[in-house]
Design an enzyme around this catalytic site. Structure first.
Site, PDB file in Angstrom:
ATOM      1  N   TYR A   1     -10.895   9.621  29.866  1.00 29.07           N
ATOM      2  CA  TYR A   1      -9.678   8.972  29.383  1.00 29.07           C
ATOM      3  C   TYR A   1      -8.897   9.878  28.432  1.00 29.07           C
ATOM      4  CZ  TYR A   1     -12.054   4.732  31.070  1.00 29.07           C
ATOM      5  OH  TYR A   1     -12.720   3.795  31.826  1.00 29.07           O
TER       6      TYR A   1
ATOM      7  N   HIS B   1     -20.168   7.787  34.961  1.00 26.30           N
ATOM      8  CA  HIS B   1     -18.857   7.224  35.291  1.00 26.30           C
ATOM      9  C   HIS B   1     -18.706   6.946  36.790  1.00 26.30           C
ATOM     10  CE1 HIS B   1     -14.426   7.186  33.745  1.00 26.30           C
ATOM     11  NE2 HIS B   1     -14.608   6.291  34.689  1.00 26.30           N
TER      12      HIS B   1
ATOM     13  N   LYS C   1     -18.561   7.430  28.679  1.00 24.51           N
ATOM     14  CA  LYS C   1     -19.073   7.749  30.013  1.00 24.51           C
ATOM     15  C   LYS C   1     -19.132   9.248  30.284  1.00 24.51           C
ATOM     16  CE  LYS C   1     -16.679   3.570  31.551  1.00 24.51           C
ATOM     17  NZ  LYS C   1     -15.659   3.518  30.489  1.00 24.51           N
TER      18      LYS C   1
ATOM     19  N   ASP D   1     -14.599   0.139  25.070  1.00 25.37           N
ATOM     20  CA  ASP D   1     -15.042   0.871  26.251  1.00 25.37           C
ATOM     21  C   ASP D   1     -14.215   2.140  26.413  1.00 25.37           C
ATOM     22  OD1 ASP D   1     -16.644   0.750  28.920  1.00 25.37           O
ATOM     23  OD2 ASP D   1     -14.588   1.260  29.494  1.00 25.37           O
TER      24      ASP D   1
END
Length: 312
Positions: A50, A110, A79, A45
């Site tokens: 990130y 997201h 996302k 994921d």
């Protein structure tokens, strides 16, 4: 592929247990990803926000080259960030380039909010002089969703979904969607069980993925002053009974709710523990006891950074 799989409304299958890479330092991902693959993880994921998609992509590309796994053996989620709602295809292609992939298994919105665009892939969170997140009120979630659907039609995404949507926003998405969301990824754990939202999604064929399935651990305690359910006496008791860790008991609970769980860890021992949850089962009575520890307490509070509580 280790463990159970979830049947998605898109017709594809998603491993019920995955590895989340939020907060994973980019330089250690080249070690984490191969080790996770060796242990049996097949679901990873990711998210543009990130800021480690490129490192995940390098690790996966090497694993494919070495024959550790094939592309079709793994399920990759990433996302769309808030600032790219008006640039969905460009953002998706940027993520694909960084991940070194031809297609995504799952692409999620997201957060249910469009913010000021800061450049594709930059994942900024523009805050105004008043300290409040700059929300772009000219972009609707409906238009974002239809752009997501176009990715499926173009063949670059297999399944699409939502993240951090409540019941009302999920119901709206179902109303205007041509392709309904396959997944809603939400924060849910023993101290924030959200039974109604989970049941609503499952009733309408939307798989729930639990992000922060362990309550966020030390990081959320430090950032948000949150106390983790890992220290709850019930989980210490159940861990002793089953000769497991409290985290393993919580993840098992998540699976028995028919949710997908994506714990995050960069430690080899934790990676091993988190996937070792398929050899025991909690009783109905134990599940009932766990339902009674719910504190309705959200561990992740983005308002701290955005100057506005999107959950208010």
């Amino acid at each position: 592929m280790a463990g159970a799989v979830m049947e998605l409304s898109s017709g594809h299958k998603m491993p019920a247990l995955g590895l989340g890479v939020w907060r994973a330092e980019p330089e250690v991902l080249k070690e984490i990803i191969p080790r996770a693959l060796e242990l049996g993880y097949r679901h990873f994921d990711c998210a543009a926000d990130y800021k480690n998609e490129a490192e995940v992509g390098e690790a996966l590309a090497l694993a494919f080259k070495q024959g550790l796994v094939k592309r079709e053996d793994v399920f990759i989620t990433t996302k769309l960030w808030n600032s790219d709602h008006g640039h969905v295809k460009e953002a998706c292609l940027d993520s694909l380039k960084k991940l070194q992939l031809d297609y995504l298994d799952l692409y999620l919105i997201h957060f249910p909010v469009a913010t000021k665009h800061t450049g594709v892939g930059t994942t900024g969170s523009a805050v105004g002089e008043d300290g409040m997140l700059e929300i772009d009120v000219t972009i609707s979630l409906q238009s974002t969703w239809h752009a997501m659907e176009e990715l499926v039609e173009a063949g670059i995404v297999r399944s699409i979904g939502i993240s951090n949507y409540d019941i009302f926003l999920t119901a709206d998405c179902l109303a205007y969607s041509k392709i309904k969301p396959a997944v809603n990824q939400i924060e849910t754990h023993p101290y924030f069980q959200r039974h109604d939202l989970v049941k609503f999604c499952q009733k309408h064929g939307i798989v729930v993925t639990a992000h922060t399935p362990l309550g966020g651990g030390a990081a959320n305690e430090e950032w948000f002053g949150y106390k983790s359910p890992l220290e709850d006496p019930l989980f210490l008791e159940l861990a002793k009974k089953y000769e497991k860790t409290p985290a393993q008991v919580m993840l098992r609970w998540g699976l028995q709710r028919n949710t997908s769980v994506i714990p995050k860890s960069s430690k080899a021992k934790r990676l091993e523990e988190n996937i070792d949850i398929f050899d025991f089962q909690l009783s109905d009575e134990e599940i009932k006891k766990i339902s009674q520890v719910d504190k309705k307490l959200r561990s992740n509070q983005p308002a701290r950074f955005w100057g506005i509580d999107l959950y208010a």
